[in-house]
Design an enzyme around this catalytic site. Structure first.
Site, PDB file in Angstrom:
ATOM      1  N   LYS A  13       0.834  -1.273   0.005  1.00 53.26           N
ATOM      2  CA  LYS A  13      -0.181   0.012  -0.039  1.00 53.26           C
ATOM      3  C   LYS A  13       1.010   1.198   0.026  1.00 53.26           C
ATOM      4  O   LYS A  13       0.713   2.135  -0.852  1.00 53.26           O
ATOM      5  CB  LYS A  13      -0.790   0.271   1.347  1.00 53.26           C
ATOM      6  CG  LYS A  13      -1.902  -0.774   1.379  1.00 53.26           C
ATOM      7  CD  LYS A  13      -2.814  -0.581   2.539  1.00 53.26           C
ATOM      8  CE  LYS A  13      -2.249  -0.656   3.892  1.00 53.26           C
ATOM      9  NZ  LYS A  13      -1.605  -1.761   4.677  1.00 53.26           N
ATOM     10  N   ARG A  86     -10.103   1.116   8.175  1.00 52.96           N
ATOM     11  CA  ARG A  86      -9.524  -0.179   8.734  1.00 52.96           C
ATOM     12  C   ARG A  86     -10.616  -1.015   9.396  1.00 52.96           C
ATOM     13  O   ARG A  86     -10.504  -2.070   9.588  1.00 52.96           O
ATOM     14  CB  ARG A  86      -8.429  -0.331   9.348  1.00 52.96           C
ATOM     15  CG  ARG A  86      -7.087  -0.659   8.821  1.00 52.96           C
ATOM     16  CD  ARG A  86      -5.916  -0.550   9.691  1.00 52.96           C
ATOM     17  NE  ARG A  86      -4.523  -1.212   9.405  1.00 52.96           N
ATOM     18  CZ  ARG A  86      -3.602  -0.912   9.021  1.00 52.96           C
ATOM     19  NH1 ARG A  86      -3.586   0.378   8.512  1.00 52.96           N
ATOM     20  NH2 ARG A  86      -2.466  -1.623   8.962  1.00 52.96           N
ATOM     21  N   ARG A 125      11.985  -5.565   4.226  1.00 50.61           N
ATOM     22  CA  ARG A 125      11.361  -4.199   4.122  1.00 50.61           C
ATOM     23  C   ARG A 125      12.146  -3.486   5.183  1.00 50.61           C
ATOM     24  O   ARG A 125      12.436  -3.885   6.255  1.00 50.61           O
ATOM     25  CB  ARG A 125       9.807  -4.193   4.580  1.00 50.61           C
ATOM     26  CG  ARG A 125       9.313  -2.751   4.502  1.00 50.61           C
ATOM     27  CD  ARG A 125       7.846  -2.837   4.536  1.00 50.61           C
ATOM     28  NE  ARG A 125       7.036  -3.080   5.604  1.00 50.61           N
ATOM     29  CZ  ARG A 125       5.655  -2.972   5.764  1.00 50.61           C
ATOM     30  NH1 ARG A 125       5.081  -2.636   4.495  1.00 50.61           N
ATOM     31  NH2 ARG A 125       5.044  -3.285   6.962  1.00 50.61           N
ATOM     32  N   ARG A 156      11.023  -1.850  10.744  1.00 48.30           N
ATOM     33  CA  ARG A 156       9.847  -1.460  11.445  1.00 48.30           C
ATOM     34  C   ARG A 156       9.666  -2.540  12.595  1.00 48.30           C
ATOM     35  O   ARG A 156       9.868  -3.502  12.332  1.00 48.30           O
ATOM     36  CB  ARG A 156       8.520  -1.324  10.626  1.00 48.30           C
ATOM     37  CG  ARG A 156       8.014  -0.355  10.151  1.00 48.30           C
ATOM     38  CD  ARG A 156       7.102  -0.284   9.230  1.00 48.30           C
ATOM     39  NE  ARG A 156       5.832  -0.897   9.882  1.00 48.30           N
ATOM     40  CZ  ARG A 156       4.462  -0.821   9.048  1.00 48.30           C
ATOM     41  NH1 ARG A 156       4.325  -0.325   8.034  1.00 48.30           N
ATOM     42  NH2 ARG A 156       3.521  -1.472   9.712  1.00 48.30           N
ATOM     43  N   ARG A 167      -0.880  -9.205  13.005  1.00 48.54           N
ATOM     44  CA  ARG A 167      -1.832  -7.915  12.034  1.00 48.54           C
ATOM     45  C   ARG A 167      -2.613  -8.506  11.102  1.00 48.54           C
ATOM     46  O   ARG A 167      -3.763  -7.916  10.774  1.00 48.54           O
ATOM     47  CB  ARG A 167      -0.494  -7.150  11.469  1.00 48.54           C
ATOM     48  CG  ARG A 167       0.209  -6.325  12.400  1.00 48.54           C
ATOM     49  CD  ARG A 167       1.536  -5.887  12.147  1.00 48.54           C
ATOM     50  NE  ARG A 167       1.491  -5.288  10.818  1.00 48.54           N
ATOM     51  CZ  ARG A 167       2.878  -5.104  10.045  1.00 48.54           C
ATOM     52  NH1 ARG A 167       3.936  -5.533  10.455  1.00 48.54           N
ATOM     53  NH2 ARG A 167       2.523  -4.286   8.975  1.00 48.54           N
TER      54      ARG A 167
HETATM   55  P1  AMP Z   1       0.544   0.371   8.692  1.00 48.95           P
HETATM   56  O1  AMP Z   1       1.525   1.213   8.652  1.00 48.95           O
HETATM   57  O2  AMP Z   1      -0.682   0.683   7.699  1.00 48.95           O
HETATM   58  O3  AMP Z   1       0.921  -1.109   8.540  1.00 48.95           O
HETATM   59  O4  AMP Z   1      -0.014   0.325  10.002  1.00 48.95           O
HETATM   60  C1  AMP Z   1       0.893   0.037  11.293  1.00 48.95           C
HETATM   61  C2  AMP Z   1      -0.178  -0.196  12.481  1.00 48.95           C
HETATM   62  O5  AMP Z   1      -0.509   0.919  12.765  1.00 48.95           O
HETATM   63  C3  AMP Z   1      -1.238  -1.130  12.428  1.00 48.95           C
HETATM   64  O6  AMP Z   1      -0.916  -2.581  12.621  1.00 48.95           O
HETATM   65  C4  AMP Z   1      -2.383  -0.871  13.265  1.00 48.95           C
HETATM   66  O7  AMP Z   1      -1.804  -1.046  14.842  1.00 48.95           O
HETATM   67  C5  AMP Z   1      -1.980   0.877  13.430  1.00 48.95           C
HETATM   68  N1  AMP Z   1      -3.055   1.552  12.416  1.00 48.95           N
HETATM   69  C6  AMP Z   1      -2.792   2.062  11.371  1.00 48.95           C
HETATM   70  N2  AMP Z   1      -3.672   2.419  10.697  1.00 48.95           N
HETATM   71  C7  AMP Z   1      -5.001   2.399  11.498  1.00 48.95           C
HETATM   72  C8  AMP Z   1      -6.315   2.732  11.309  1.00 48.95           C
HETATM   73  N3  AMP Z   1      -6.802   3.262  10.330  1.00 48.95           N
HETATM   74  N4  AMP Z   1      -6.862   2.016  12.463  1.00 48.95           N
HETATM   75  C9  AMP Z   1      -6.464   1.424  13.521  1.00 48.95           C
HETATM   76  N5  AMP Z   1      -5.331   1.248  13.529  1.00 48.95           N
HETATM   77  C10 AMP Z   1      -4.197   1.759  12.666  1.00 48.95           C
END
Ligand code: AMP
Length: 213
Positions: A13, A86, A125, A156, A167
């Site tokens: 993404k 989400r 990554r 990360r 996740r």
């Molecule tokens: P990402 O960078 O999109 O993989 O997000 C990393 C982490 O941030 C996720 O595993 C969630 O814990 C949190 N997170 C990101 N976006 C959201 C969202 N829209 N709602 C709730 N938690 C989020």
């Protein structure tokens, strides 16, 4: 123009959002990135956010919606959402926000990728903690510094096998129902995201150019 990228973790993404931003000048809003930045505050709230992210769970809707609304206030051009909505609550709140602004969703790109492929990707990554640029193992070529801002790249903290599983579970339970939700509204475009970055981007571009004809 309002675009949503919907996908399991590590499907690409962030990479696709950056490419779209570069080409079309959209504003890229990554809730994950905003949350990671907010951790710098090192206060009670950020500690709670950190724990939630480490556990592979979703951060509270209240925090996320506050972040999104703030970003929308300063956004003038098209918006590409990476990691939001989400769950169903966020999707409904987002629809309300857009209606209040007299806007609507134009495209929801569902980046479909098998779990094993996504899992493999997270191990290679690396991200830039300063500008958020994402590097995959192929693009790294042994360089551990960001090509844009020369900051040392990091892995990360939630890119481990254990957190990835959590996740992914959260994605299946909370986020994947949004596929049908947007499909029913005629907004969903499924993209095969197991292909290369370039091929995935080309598929998205094809949809965008066809629809604007
Ligand atoms: P990402 O960078 O999109 O993989 O997000 C990393 C982490 O941030 C996720 O595993 C969630 O814990 C949190 N997170 C990101 N976006 C959201 C969202 N829209 N709602 C709730 N938690 C989020």
């Amino acid at each position: 123009m309002n675009i949503i990228l919907l996908a399991p973790p590590a499907a690409g993404k962030g990479t696709q959002a950056s490419l779209l931003t570069k080409k079309y000048g959209f504003k890229h809003i990554s809730t994950g990135e905003l949350l990671r930045k907010s951790l710098e505050a090192n206060d009670a709230v950020s500690l709670e956010i950190k724990e939630t992210m480490q556990a592979g769970k979703l951060v509270s809707d209240a925090i996320i919606l506050q972040l999104i609304e703030k970003e929308f206030l300063v956004a003038e051009q098209g918006i590409i959402l990476d990691g939001f909505p989400r769950n169903k609550t966020q999707a409904l709140k987002y629809a309300e926000l857009l209606t209040s602004l007299g806007q609507e969703i134009d495209y929801v790109f569902y980046l479909a990728v098998p779990k094993e492929v996504a899992m493999e990707r997270i191990f290679g990554r690396r991200t830039c903690p300063s500008c958020g640029k994402i590097y995959n193992s192929r693009a790294l070529e042994n360089k551990e510094k960001c090509m844009d801002c020369n900051t040392a790249l990091v892995k990360r903290e939630d890119d481990t096998e254990e957190t990835f599983d959590l996740r992914y579970e959260t994605y299946i339970k909370e986020t994947s129902p949004l596929i049908a939700f947007y499909q029913e509204q005629g907004l969903l475009y499924e993209i095969d995201a197991s292909l290369s970055t370039e091929e995935v981007f080309a598929s998205i571009e094809k949809v965008l150019s066809k629809e604007s004809e």
